[in-house]
Design an enzyme around this catalytic site. Structure first.
Site, PDB file in Angstrom:
ATOM      1  CB  CYS A  15      -0.948   0.005   1.190  1.00 23.44           C
ATOM      2  SG  CYS A  15      -2.048  -1.416   1.185  1.00 23.44           S
ATOM      3  CG  HIS A  57      -3.128   3.306   2.367  1.00 24.16           C
ATOM      4  ND1 HIS A  57      -3.665   2.985   1.139  1.00 24.16           N
ATOM      5  CD2 HIS A  57      -3.199   2.182   3.122  1.00 24.16           C
ATOM      6  CE1 HIS A  57      -4.042   1.721   1.156  1.00 24.16           C
ATOM      7  NE2 HIS A  57      -3.785   1.213   2.339  1.00 24.16           N
ATOM      8  CG  ASN A  81      -6.870  -0.693   1.430  1.00 22.96           C
ATOM      9  OD1 ASN A  81      -6.127  -0.387   0.495  1.00 22.96           O
ATOM     10  ND2 ASN A  81      -6.417  -1.055   2.613  1.00 22.96           N
TER      11      ASN A  81
HETATM   12  O1  UT7 Z   1      -3.863  -1.484   3.436  1.00 15.34           O
HETATM   13  C1  UT7 Z   1      -2.836  -1.907   4.303  1.00 15.34           C
HETATM   14  C2  UT7 Z   1      -3.147  -1.458   5.657  1.00 15.34           C
HETATM   15  N1  UT7 Z   1      -4.410  -2.041   6.040  1.00 15.34           N
HETATM   16  C3  UT7 Z   1      -4.971  -1.619   7.087  1.00 15.34           C
HETATM   17  O2  UT7 Z   1      -4.449  -0.709   7.682  1.00 15.34           O
HETATM   18  C4  UT7 Z   1      -6.207  -2.294   7.599  1.00 15.34           C
HETATM   19  C5  UT7 Z   1      -6.115  -2.354   9.081  1.00 15.34           C
HETATM   20  N2  UT7 Z   1      -7.154  -3.053   9.786  1.00 15.34           N
HETATM   21  C6  UT7 Z   1      -8.458  -2.790   9.709  1.00 15.34           C
HETATM   22  O3  UT7 Z   1      -8.898  -1.996   8.919  1.00 15.34           O
HETATM   23  C7  UT7 Z   1      -9.361  -3.440  10.723  1.00 15.34           C
HETATM   24  O4  UT7 Z   1      -8.581  -4.066  11.717  1.00 15.34           O
HETATM   25  C8  UT7 Z   1     -10.335  -4.472  10.125  1.00 15.34           C
HETATM   26  C9  UT7 Z   1     -11.393  -3.764   9.291  1.00 15.34           C
HETATM   27  C10 UT7 Z   1      -9.592  -5.504   9.300  1.00 15.34           C
HETATM   28  C11 UT7 Z   1     -11.058  -5.181  11.251  1.00 15.34           C
HETATM   29  O5  UT7 Z   1     -11.729  -4.257  12.064  1.00 15.34           O
HETATM   30  P1  UT7 Z   1     -11.569  -4.300  13.649  1.00 15.34           P
HETATM   31  O6  UT7 Z   1     -12.451  -3.271  14.195  1.00 15.34           O
HETATM   32  O7  UT7 Z   1     -10.099  -4.221  13.957  1.00 15.34           O
HETATM   33  O8  UT7 Z   1     -12.166  -5.698  13.986  1.00 15.34           O
HETATM   34  P2  UT7 Z   1     -11.471  -6.904  14.765  1.00 15.34           P
HETATM   35  O9  UT7 Z   1     -10.449  -7.565  13.903  1.00 15.34           O
HETATM   36  O10 UT7 Z   1     -11.106  -6.458  16.142  1.00 15.34           O
HETATM   37  O11 UT7 Z   1     -12.693  -7.862  14.900  1.00 15.34           O
HETATM   38  C12 UT7 Z   1     -13.827  -7.537  15.737  1.00 15.34           C
HETATM   39  C13 UT7 Z   1     -14.863  -8.620  15.514  1.00 15.34           C
HETATM   40  C14 UT7 Z   1     -14.288 -10.037  15.583  1.00 15.34           C
HETATM   41  O12 UT7 Z   1     -15.264 -10.862  16.188  1.00 15.34           O
HETATM   42  P3  UT7 Z   1     -15.153 -11.260  17.743  1.00 15.34           P
HETATM   43  O13 UT7 Z   1     -13.838 -11.983  17.853  1.00 15.34           O
HETATM   44  O14 UT7 Z   1     -15.168  -9.959  18.489  1.00 15.34           O
HETATM   45  O15 UT7 Z   1     -16.346 -12.112  17.952  1.00 15.34           O
HETATM   46  C15 UT7 Z   1     -14.121 -10.414  14.139  1.00 15.34           C
HETATM   47  O16 UT7 Z   1     -14.199 -11.800  13.947  1.00 15.34           O
HETATM   48  O17 UT7 Z   1     -15.419  -8.463  14.207  1.00 15.34           O
HETATM   49  C16 UT7 Z   1     -15.323  -9.712  13.509  1.00 15.34           C
HETATM   50  N3  UT7 Z   1     -15.171  -9.446  12.100  1.00 15.34           N
HETATM   51  C17 UT7 Z   1     -16.248  -9.257  11.316  1.00 15.34           C
HETATM   52  N4  UT7 Z   1     -17.562  -9.278  11.581  1.00 15.34           N
HETATM   53  C18 UT7 Z   1     -18.400  -9.030  10.554  1.00 15.34           C
HETATM   54  C19 UT7 Z   1     -14.045  -9.290  11.364  1.00 15.34           C
HETATM   55  N5  UT7 Z   1     -14.366  -9.025  10.082  1.00 15.34           N
HETATM   56  C20 UT7 Z   1     -15.722  -8.996  10.031  1.00 15.34           C
HETATM   57  C21 UT7 Z   1     -16.648  -8.762   8.985  1.00 15.34           C
HETATM   58  N6  UT7 Z   1     -17.957  -8.774   9.303  1.00 15.34           N
HETATM   59  N7  UT7 Z   1     -16.279  -8.483   7.744  1.00 15.34           N
END
Ligand code: UT7
Length: 333
Positions: free
Chosen positions: A112, A254, A284
């Site tokens: 990225c 980004h 993204n």
């Molecule tokens: O481009 C390169 C750089 N990229 C980035 O910088 C991306 C960085 N990361 C992110 O944007 C975020 O971390 C994500 C969008 C990938 C995830 O969001 P988050 O708020 O950090 O969620 P999380 O990983 O803490 O997950 C929270 C919950 C989890 O469930 P439990 O364990 O709390 O029951 C995940 O399993 O949300 C769940 N989850 C989803 N639920 C519904 C993860 N993805 C999804 C989804 N839909 N698509």
């Protein structure tokens, strides 16, 4: 007299098919509400099978060349995570498709952060007199490497391309690019990765598991690193330029996640209204995200000649990078 690299044209290109959140929610355990509230993304674009990264790159490059009013460059740089093939690079194909055979052409691989790295190498070529006119393209077909069963990545990434043209100019000219700040931390390489397809796994060895050929990301850890690294890098580039944040008109981060961009603005102490972005509409798009955001903002008339713009990116590697530029007087797109 030292030479400066000056931005002379911009163009963005998206494949025709928009994929709204509800379409992903129909096949994955996710919802429009989750995606919108956690990422700010409402839709992304996926290229049709048979459309390669070079095709998207050409679409953006044609618009950038047209905007510059100058159809010829001597160098083509393509920043991409999703090259047409592992070998050779995609840039020579792009140059050939544009009728620019003979031009120097190479790829930059910094995920990225690729566009910022590509821009830095192009400015270096111009500064040393190696190149006079350069096309720098960020282009991605992430749909080709996304794990269709991984909801955490499938909802974020999209396909697209953005391109800029540069020419040799004089320091202080409108459109001047620089200085830059670039960095990396390879200890974090597993946080954003495609494990198979490189020299670590020999072709004659065990066949890679299907999920090793897909893109994988440790989202939560990457989230905080992204905020921290982009904020530090943005501050470094301002220091290098001897500028205060109050002298910056626009921040183009980004387009990773709207929550990351809000935290970044907070960390820098910059009102979010001075943030330029299009993540809601395109998701993204990795190396394409900054030039696509610039192309959209130019198209919308947000960027005015003389505006001082701060670009900052973070991605796999881990890599990060920032650059400053003053917006030139370009014809409306
Ligand atoms: O481009 C390169 C750089 N990229 C980035 O910088 C991306 C960085 N990361 C992110 O944007 C975020 O971390 C994500 C969008 C990938 C995830 O969001 P988050 O708020 O950090 O969620 P999380 O990983 O803490 O997950 C929270 C919950 C989890 O469930 P439990 O364990 O709390 O029951 C995940 O399993 O949300 C769940 N989850 C989803 N639920 C519904 C993860 N993805 C999804 C989804 N839909 N698509």
């Amino acid at each position: 007299m030292s030479r400066a690299a000056v931005l002379t044209g911009i163009g963005g290109y998206l494949p025709p098919r928009a994929v709204p959140n509800h379409e992903l929610a129909a096949r994955l355990d996710t919802s429009d509400e989750w995606i919108t509230s956690r990422t700010g993304i409402r839709q992304r674009y996926f290229a049709a099978p048979g459309t390669a990264t070079s095709d998207l790159a050409v679409g953006a490059a044609e618009r950038a060349l047209k905007s510059s009013g100058e159809p010829v460059v001597d160098t083509v740089v393509v920043a991409t995570t999703t090259p047409d093939r592992p070998c050779p690079a995609t840039a020579p194909s792009v140059a050939a498709k544009l009728g620019l055979s003979g031009a120097a052409a190479y790829d930059v691989s910094a995920v990225c952060t690729g566009f910022v790295y590509g821009l830095a190498t192009a400015c270096g070529l111009i500064a040393t007199g190696t190149a006079e006119r350069v096309l720098v393209i960020g282009a991605e077909t992430y749909s080709s490497i996304l794990d269709p069963e991984d909801r955490s990545t499938s909802v974020i990434f999209g396909d697209g391309a953005g391109a800029v043209t540069l020419r040799a100019g004089e320091p202080g000219e409108p459109g001047e690019i620089g200085p830059f700040d670039l960095g990396s931390d390879g200890a974090g390489r597993d946080l954003i990765t495609v494990r198979a397809g490189g020299s670590e796994q020999r072709l004659s060895g065990t066949k890679p598991a299907a999920n090793e050929r897909y893109f994988a990301m440790a989202g939560k850890e990457v989230f905080w690193r992204a905020v921290q690294c982009m904020a530090e890098s943005a501050r470094s580039v301002l220091d290098r330029a001897g500028l205060a944040l109050t002298e910056i008109d626009w921040l183009v981060g980004h387009q990773a996640n709207e929550r990351i961009l809000r935290r970044l603005a907070e960390a820098l102490g910059l009102p979010y209204e001075r943030n330029i972005g299009n993540i809601a509409e395109v998701g993204n798009t990795a190396a394409a995200s900054i030039p696509l955001a610039l192309a959209d903002a130019h198209g919308a008339g947000t960027l005015r000649a003389g505006d001082r713009v701060l670009l900052t990116a973070f991605g796999g590697g881990l890599t990060w990078g920032s650059a400053l530029l003053t917006w030139p007087d370009l014809p409306p797109s």
